[in-house]
Design a protein around this motif. Structure first.
Motif, PDB file in Angstrom:
ATOM      1  N   ALA A 176       0.816  -1.213   0.000  1.00  0.00           N
ATOM      2  CA  ALA A 176       0.000   0.000   0.000  1.00  0.00           C
ATOM      3  C   ALA A 176       0.852   1.265   0.000  1.00  0.00           C
ATOM      4  CB  ALA A 176      -0.935   0.001   1.206  1.00  0.00           C
ATOM      5  N   CYS A 177       1.910   1.264   0.800  1.00  0.00           N
ATOM      6  CA  CYS A 177       2.797   2.417   0.915  1.00  0.00           C
ATOM      7  C   CYS A 177       4.220   1.886   0.782  1.00  0.00           C
ATOM      8  CB  CYS A 177       2.583   3.115   2.255  1.00  0.00           C
ATOM      9  SG  CYS A 177       3.449   4.681   2.410  1.00  0.00           S
ATOM     10  N   PRO A 178       4.815   1.985  -0.417  1.00  0.00           N
ATOM     11  CA  PRO A 178       6.041   1.240  -0.722  1.00  0.00           C
ATOM     12  C   PRO A 178       7.230   1.509   0.192  1.00  0.00           C
ATOM     13  CG  PRO A 178       5.035   2.069  -2.736  1.00  0.00           C
ATOM     14  CD  PRO A 178       4.288   2.699  -1.595  1.00  0.00           C
ATOM     15  N   VAL A 179       7.400   2.743   0.657  1.00  0.00           N
ATOM     16  CA  VAL A 179       8.554   3.067   1.495  1.00  0.00           C
ATOM     17  C   VAL A 179       8.126   3.007   2.956  1.00  0.00           C
ATOM     18  CG1 VAL A 179      10.286   4.788   2.096  1.00  0.00           C
ATOM     19  CG2 VAL A 179       9.576   4.510  -0.291  1.00  0.00           C
ATOM     20  N   GLN A 180       8.541   1.962   3.656  1.00  0.00           N
ATOM     21  CA  GLN A 180       8.195   1.795   5.069  1.00  0.00           C
ATOM     22  C   GLN A 180       9.344   2.133   6.001  1.00  0.00           C
ATOM     23  OE1 GLN A 180       5.353   1.211   6.745  1.00  0.00           O
ATOM     24  NE2 GLN A 180       4.267   1.425   4.801  1.00  0.00           N
ATOM     25  N   ALA A 181      10.570   1.983   5.538  1.00  0.00           N
ATOM     26  CA  ALA A 181      11.724   2.353   6.365  1.00  0.00           C
ATOM     27  C   ALA A 181      12.936   2.545   5.468  1.00  0.00           C
ATOM     28  CB  ALA A 181      12.024   1.290   7.423  1.00  0.00           C
ATOM     29  N   TYR A 182      13.758   3.513   5.827  1.00  0.00           N
ATOM     30  CA  TYR A 182      15.026   3.680   5.120  1.00  0.00           C
ATOM     31  C   TYR A 182      16.086   4.223   6.066  1.00  0.00           C
ATOM     32  CZ  TYR A 182      13.668   8.666   4.273  1.00  0.00           C
ATOM     33  OH  TYR A 182      13.287   9.982   4.389  1.00  0.00           O
ATOM     34  N   ARG A 183      17.320   4.153   5.613  1.00  0.00           N
ATOM     35  CA  ARG A 183      18.468   4.665   6.360  1.00  0.00           C
ATOM     36  C   ARG A 183      19.264   5.580   5.445  1.00  0.00           C
ATOM     37  NH1 ARG A 183      21.317   0.396   6.504  1.00  0.00           N
ATOM     38  NH2 ARG A 183      22.861   1.157   5.025  1.00  0.00           N
ATOM     39  N   VAL A 184      19.795   6.646   5.997  1.00  0.00           N
ATOM     40  CA  VAL A 184      20.696   7.532   5.267  1.00  0.00           C
ATOM     41  C   VAL A 184      22.001   7.579   6.047  1.00  0.00           C
ATOM     42  CG1 VAL A 184      21.012   9.795   4.220  1.00  0.00           C
ATOM     43  CG2 VAL A 184      18.700   8.908   4.564  1.00  0.00           C
ATOM     44  N   GLY A 185      23.085   7.190   5.407  1.00  0.00           N
ATOM     45  CA  GLY A 185      24.339   7.073   6.129  1.00  0.00           C
ATOM     46  C   GLY A 185      24.239   5.956   7.149  1.00  0.00           C
ATOM     47  N   GLU A 186      24.851   6.138   8.291  1.00  0.00           N
ATOM     48  CA  GLU A 186      24.846   5.112   9.335  1.00  0.00           C
ATOM     49  C   GLU A 186      24.006   5.481  10.545  1.00  0.00           C
ATOM     50  OE1 GLU A 186      26.215   2.193   8.786  1.00  0.00           O
ATOM     51  OE2 GLU A 186      26.841   2.943   6.816  1.00  0.00           O
ATOM     52  N   ARG A 187      23.498   6.735  10.607  1.00  0.00           N
ATOM     53  CA  ARG A 187      22.894   7.200  11.851  1.00  0.00           C
ATOM     54  C   ARG A 187      21.508   7.819  11.695  1.00  0.00           C
ATOM     55  NH1 ARG A 187      26.020   8.270  16.413  1.00  0.00           N
ATOM     56  NH2 ARG A 187      28.064   7.271  16.350  1.00  0.00           N
ATOM     57  N   LEU A 188      21.000   7.901  10.483  1.00  0.00           N
ATOM     58  CA  LEU A 188      19.683   8.508  10.267  1.00  0.00           C
ATOM     59  C   LEU A 188      18.706   7.448   9.752  1.00  0.00           C
ATOM     60  CD1 LEU A 188      17.802  10.958  10.134  1.00  0.00           C
ATOM     61  CD2 LEU A 188      18.670  11.401   7.837  1.00  0.00           C
ATOM     62  N   TYR A 189      17.654   7.203  10.532  1.00  0.00           N
ATOM     63  CA  TYR A 189      16.619   6.237  10.178  1.00  0.00           C
ATOM     64  C   TYR A 189      15.267   6.931  10.084  1.00  0.00           C
ATOM     65  CZ  TYR A 189      19.761   2.290  11.059  1.00  0.00           C
ATOM     66  OH  TYR A 189      20.788   1.376  10.993  1.00  0.00           O
ATOM     67  N   ALA A 190      14.401   6.387   9.225  1.00  0.00           N
ATOM     68  CA  ALA A 190      13.038   6.909   9.110  1.00  0.00           C
ATOM     69  C   ALA A 190      12.086   5.752   8.862  1.00  0.00           C
ATOM     70  CB  ALA A 190      12.955   7.922   7.966  1.00  0.00           C
ATOM     71  N   THR A 191      10.947   5.782   9.544  1.00  0.00           N
ATOM     72  CA  THR A 191       9.932   4.743   9.345  1.00  0.00           C
ATOM     73  C   THR A 191       8.581   5.380   9.074  1.00  0.00           C
ATOM     74  OG1 THR A 191       9.172   4.544  11.657  1.00  0.00           O
ATOM     75  CG2 THR A 191      11.119   3.255  11.018  1.00  0.00           C
ATOM     76  N   GLN A 192       7.845   4.799   8.145  1.00  0.00           N
ATOM     77  CA  GLN A 192       6.470   5.222   7.899  1.00  0.00           C
ATOM     78  C   GLN A 192       5.542   4.671   8.986  1.00  0.00           C
ATOM     79  OE1 GLN A 192       5.484   7.158   5.071  1.00  0.00           O
ATOM     80  NE2 GLN A 192       3.567   7.352   6.189  1.00  0.00           N
ATOM     81  N   PHE A 193       5.782   3.439   9.385  1.00  0.00           N
ATOM     82  CA  PHE A 193       4.960   2.831  10.432  1.00  0.00           C
ATOM     83  C   PHE A 193       5.339   3.377  11.803  1.00  0.00           C
ATOM     84  CE2 PHE A 193       8.588  -0.018   9.691  1.00  0.00           C
ATOM     85  CZ  PHE A 193       9.079  -0.209  10.971  1.00  0.00           C
ATOM     86  N   HIS A 194       4.457   3.123  12.763  1.00  0.00           N
ATOM     87  CA  HIS A 194       4.709   3.546  14.142  1.00  0.00           C
ATOM     88  C   HIS A 194       5.431   2.406  14.868  1.00  0.00           C
ATOM     89  CE1 HIS A 194       2.122   7.124  14.016  1.00  0.00           C
ATOM     90  NE2 HIS A 194       1.333   6.405  13.236  1.00  0.00           N
TER      91      HIS A 194
END
Length: 252
Positions: A176-194
């Motif tokens: 439904a929402c293709p991007v659920q989590a990603y990382r940039v470099g070694e220290r930055l994370y982002a998640t769509q889910f809770h």
């Protein structure tokens, strides 16, 4: 690993929901109040010394949307979006002391836009449990690699992205929402889910936002029943891994 505490960054205007979210992050990371501090970014700008005082930042969710028309965004929303982007910039610029951050829900949109990606209303998610699948990169990631390759997570969003922003590594996906989590470099994370709430805490949050268009208000009991019946165990393990990797030295 450092001796500095982590900081939960609140971007929810609703005080009750914000307090409950902090407790969810605290329990998920297994940190007490001395090791996970909190700051209400809705009420007050990010402290000038935040990057010296804290080794990492946990950004909570919000009813705000990155895709809200700029003309409808009030000054508080514009300011806090700027502060969230400043946190992400500081994580990525390599300055000493190094800091880390994980952005969830609304925060992933702020970071995606900051990095030149696209956030749209074309990828909304229903309220409730859904299945997240790790990519090969996710299976090898320091934080997500210890999770099951597929797991249930909790969502309720009006916007999302089809692709990661430039420079990001896709870690988790969903139909439904293709991007659920990603990382940039070694220290930055982002998640769509809770990643932080238990199913019970999530239903209590649903009650606060039942009239905000995430689901039909008269469907609350049915949606809450689906949430409470789900087994949601893996996302909190990601937060514990974040605390161990970037938080106080005695993080469990």
């Amino acid at each position: 690993m450092t001796t500095a505490p982590l900081l939960y960054v609140c971007v929810r205007p609703q005080k009750g929901a914000a307090a409950a979210e902090y407790e969810s992050f605290r329990r998920a990371t297994r940190l007490d109040e001395t090791r996970l501090h909190q700051h209400d970014l809705v009420a007050e700008a990010l402290p000038a010394d935040a990057f010296e005082k804290y080794s990492g930042f946990l950004v909570g969710g919000s009813p705000f949307n990155v895709t809200d028309p700029e003309t409808s965004k009030h000054d508080v929303q514009r300011r806090l979006e700027g502060d969230l982007a400043r946190i992400a910039d500081r994580v990525l610029d390599g300055s000493a002391p190094p800091v880390a951050a994980i952005f969830t829900c609304y925060g992933i949109g702020v970071v995606t836009r900051m990095l030149g990606g696209t956030v749209s209303r074309g990828y909304p998610e229903d309220t409730g449990p859904m299945t997240v699948t790790l990519t090969p990169a996710g299976q090898g990631d320091d934080l997500l690699g210890g999770l099951a390759s597929q797991f249930a997570a909790l969502t309720a969003h009006k916007e999302g992205s089809a692709e990661v922003p430039p420079g990001a590594e896709l870690l988790a996906v969903n139909d439904a929402c293709p991007v659920q989590a990603y990382r940039v470099g070694e220290r930055l994370y982002a998640t769509q889910f809770h990643p932080e709430p238990t199913t019970k805490a999530f239903t209590e949050r649903m009650a606060v936002y039942r009239d905000d268009g995430y689901f039909a208000a008269n469907d609350y009991k049915a949606v809450a029943g689906r949430v409470l019946a789900a087994s949601v165990t893996e996302p909190a393990r990601m937060l514990r891994a974040f605390a161990r990797s970037f938080g106080p030295a005695d993080a469990a």
